[in-house]
Scaffold this motif. Structure first.
Motif, mmCIF file in Angstrom:
data_model
loop_
_atom_site.group_PDB
_atom_site.id
_atom_site.type_symbol
_atom_site.label_atom_id
_atom_site.label_comp_id
_atom_site.label_asym_id
_atom_site.label_seq_id
_atom_site.Cartn_x
_atom_site.Cartn_y
_atom_site.Cartn_z
ATOM 1 N N ASP A 98 -7.647 -38.374 12.625
ATOM 2 C CA ASP A 98 -8.534 -37.016 13.071
ATOM 3 C C ASP A 98 -9.803 -38.243 12.629
ATOM 4 O OD1 ASP A 98 -6.543 -34.320 11.354
ATOM 5 O OD2 ASP A 98 -7.112 -35.237 13.137
ATOM 6 N N GLN A 99 -11.229 -37.319 12.748
ATOM 7 C CA GLN A 99 -12.552 -38.167 12.777
ATOM 8 C C GLN A 99 -12.366 -37.843 11.426
ATOM 9 O OE1 GLN A 99 -13.790 -39.920 14.708
ATOM 10 N NE2 GLN A 99 -11.971 -39.534 16.511
ATOM 11 N N THR A 100 -11.656 -37.574 10.669
ATOM 12 C CA THR A 100 -11.956 -36.976 9.434
ATOM 13 C C THR A 100 -11.699 -37.608 8.226
ATOM 14 O OG1 THR A 100 -10.471 -35.543 9.133
ATOM 15 C CG2 THR A 100 -12.224 -34.308 9.546
ATOM 16 N N VAL A 101 -11.061 -38.552 8.430
ATOM 17 C CA VAL A 101 -10.513 -40.482 7.494
ATOM 18 C C VAL A 101 -11.516 -40.775 7.997
ATOM 19 C CG1 VAL A 101 -8.982 -40.261 6.348
ATOM 20 C CG2 VAL A 101 -8.298 -38.430 7.400
ATOM 21 N N ASP A 102 -12.261 -41.322 7.177
ATOM 22 C CA ASP A 102 -12.688 -42.199 7.666
ATOM 23 C C ASP A 102 -13.094 -43.694 6.513
ATOM 24 O OD1 ASP A 102 -15.472 -44.234 8.489
ATOM 25 O OD2 ASP A 102 -16.781 -42.833 8.758
ATOM 26 N N PRO A 103 -12.433 -44.599 7.260
ATOM 27 C CA PRO A 103 -12.436 -45.737 5.169
ATOM 28 C C PRO A 103 -13.030 -45.985 4.854
ATOM 29 C CG PRO A 103 -11.049 -45.735 7.911
ATOM 30 C CD PRO A 103 -11.741 -45.096 8.455
ATOM 31 N N SER A 104 -14.558 -45.703 5.598
ATOM 32 C CA SER A 104 -16.248 -46.297 4.848
ATOM 33 C C SER A 104 -16.051 -45.647 4.331
ATOM 34 C CB SER A 104 -15.907 -46.763 6.179
ATOM 35 O OG SER A 104 -16.760 -45.354 6.479
ATOM 36 N N ILE A 105 -15.222 -44.007 4.063
ATOM 37 C CA ILE A 105 -15.981 -43.189 2.848
ATOM 38 C C ILE A 105 -14.731 -42.973 2.103
ATOM 39 C CG2 ILE A 105 -16.133 -40.916 2.114
ATOM 40 C CD1 ILE A 105 -17.090 -40.690 5.209
ATOM 41 N N SER A 106 -15.393 -43.403 0.294
ATOM 42 C CA SER A 106 -14.420 -43.333 -0.882
ATOM 43 C C SER A 106 -13.289 -42.253 -1.254
ATOM 44 C CB SER A 106 -15.143 -43.301 -2.318
ATOM 45 O OG SER A 106 -15.894 -41.913 -2.014
ATOM 46 N N LEU A 107 -12.979 -42.204 -1.512
ATOM 47 C CA LEU A 107 -11.376 -41.365 -1.495
ATOM 48 C C LEU A 107 -12.062 -39.558 -1.913
ATOM 49 C CD1 LEU A 107 -8.460 -39.872 -1.645
ATOM 50 C CD2 LEU A 107 -8.022 -41.665 -4.119
ATOM 51 N N LEU A 108 -12.472 -40.282 -3.123
ATOM 52 C CA LEU A 108 -13.583 -38.571 -3.720
ATOM 53 C C LEU A 108 -14.676 -37.491 -2.132
ATOM 54 C CD1 LEU A 108 -14.156 -36.565 -6.379
ATOM 55 C CD2 LEU A 108 -15.739 -38.823 -6.713
ATOM 56 N N LYS A 109 -15.180 -38.858 -2.505
ATOM 57 C CA LYS A 109 -15.728 -38.409 -1.323
ATOM 58 C C LYS A 109 -14.663 -37.497 0.287
ATOM 59 C CE LYS A 109 -19.977 -39.328 -2.011
ATOM 60 N NZ LYS A 109 -21.283 -37.932 -2.800
ATOM 61 N N GLN A 110 -13.528 -37.912 0.123
ATOM 62 C CA GLN A 110 -13.341 -37.570 1.287
ATOM 63 C C GLN A 110 -12.326 -36.240 0.370
ATOM 64 O OE1 GLN A 110 -10.106 -39.777 4.130
ATOM 65 N NE2 GLN A 110 -11.410 -42.374 3.328
ATOM 66 N N ILE A 111 -12.519 -36.442 -0.397
ATOM 67 C CA ILE A 111 -11.716 -35.650 -1.108
ATOM 68 C C ILE A 111 -12.677 -34.077 -1.218
ATOM 69 C CG2 ILE A 111 -10.367 -33.820 -3.568
ATOM 70 C CD1 ILE A 111 -9.686 -37.285 -3.527
ATOM 71 N N GLN A 112 -14.117 -34.349 -1.314
ATOM 72 C CA GLN A 112 -15.018 -33.531 -1.329
ATOM 73 C C GLN A 112 -15.156 -32.506 0.013
ATOM 74 O OE1 GLN A 112 -17.836 -36.312 -3.234
ATOM 75 N NE2 GLN A 112 -17.809 -34.663 -4.802
ATOM 76 N N ARG A 113 -14.270 -33.211 0.851
ATOM 77 C CA ARG A 113 -14.995 -32.587 2.087
ATOM 78 C C ARG A 113 -13.685 -31.928 2.935
ATOM 79 N NH1 ARG A 113 -16.191 -37.890 5.725
ATOM 80 N NH2 ARG A 113 -16.518 -36.359 7.666
ATOM 81 N N LEU A 114 -12.759 -31.957 1.780
ATOM 82 C CA LEU A 114 -11.924 -30.928 2.687
ATOM 83 C C LEU A 114 -12.321 -29.481 2.033
ATOM 84 C CD1 LEU A 114 -8.811 -32.998 1.030
ATOM 85 C CD2 LEU A 114 -9.553 -32.550 3.115
ATOM 86 N N PRO A 115 -11.785 -28.935 2.712
ATOM 87 C CA PRO A 115 -11.797 -27.336 2.642
ATOM 88 C C PRO A 115 -11.437 -26.408 1.505
ATOM 89 C CG PRO A 115 -11.097 -27.159 4.804
ATOM 90 C CD PRO A 115 -10.918 -28.618 4.257
ATOM 91 N N GLY A 116 -12.057 -26.321 1.089
ATOM 92 C CA GLY A 116 -11.349 -24.957 -0.207
ATOM 93 C C GLY A 116 -11.302 -25.978 -1.783
ATOM 94 N N VAL A 117 -11.784 -27.150 -1.554
ATOM 95 C CA VAL A 117 -11.684 -27.432 -2.675
ATOM 96 C C VAL A 117 -13.088 -28.207 -3.659
ATOM 97 C CG1 VAL A 117 -11.198 -30.074 -3.180
ATOM 98 C CG2 VAL A 117 -9.819 -29.504 -1.839
ATOM 99 N N TYR A 118 -12.906 -27.900 -4.750
ATOM 100 C CA TYR A 118 -13.884 -28.205 -6.148
ATOM 101 C C TYR A 118 -14.007 -29.137 -6.425
ATOM 102 C CZ TYR A 118 -17.113 -27.100 -9.608
ATOM 103 O OH TYR A 118 -17.709 -26.811 -10.442
#
Length: 119
Positions: free
Chosen positions: A21-41
């Motif tokens: 998917d386009q949503t996993v980007d190796p140039s973005i940190s793990l924390l930022k990727q987790i923040q992008r997931l729906p329903g996650v605070y």
């Protein structure tokens, strides 16, 4: 029955972000990727990162999710969440809601889990 599916397979409760998917980007940190997931605070308090699922969040109790990397439970709280895995190695990130997470990982995941799988 697969984890995250109810008996009738009507509702999938495991949300996945995969490398295809386009949503996993190796140039973005793990924390930022987790923040992008729906329903996650994500809460960053005094340098410690805590992650909650929005439906499970409560100010009155400890409702942090369990972090799991390659099926190994890691913990609930981190000062540097990005040090858990190399973002270039992430294959997918799954959000498991409370019931499914506790069935797989036990009581430590009773408020959900973030499961990171690497290549």
């Amino acid at each position: 029955m697969e984890p995250g599916m109810n008996n009738e397979n009507q509702e999938e409760t495991v949300e996945t972000t995969q490398q295809d998917d386009q949503t996993v980007d190796p140039s973005i940190s793990l924390l930022k990727q987790i923040q992008r997931l729906p329903g996650v605070y994500v809460e960053n308090r005094s340098g410690l990162v805590n992650v909650y699922l929005k439906r499970e969040f409560s100010f009155n109790s400890d409702t942090r999710v369990l972090f799991v990397v390659n099926d190994v439970p890691i913990g609930h709280e981190f000062s540097d969440i990005d040090s858990l895995v190399n973002v270039e190695d992430i294959k997918n990130i799954r959000v498991l809601r409370s019931m499914e997470a506790s069935q797989i990982y036990g009581i430590r995941a009773s408020f959900g889990a973030i499961a990171v799988e690497t290549k």
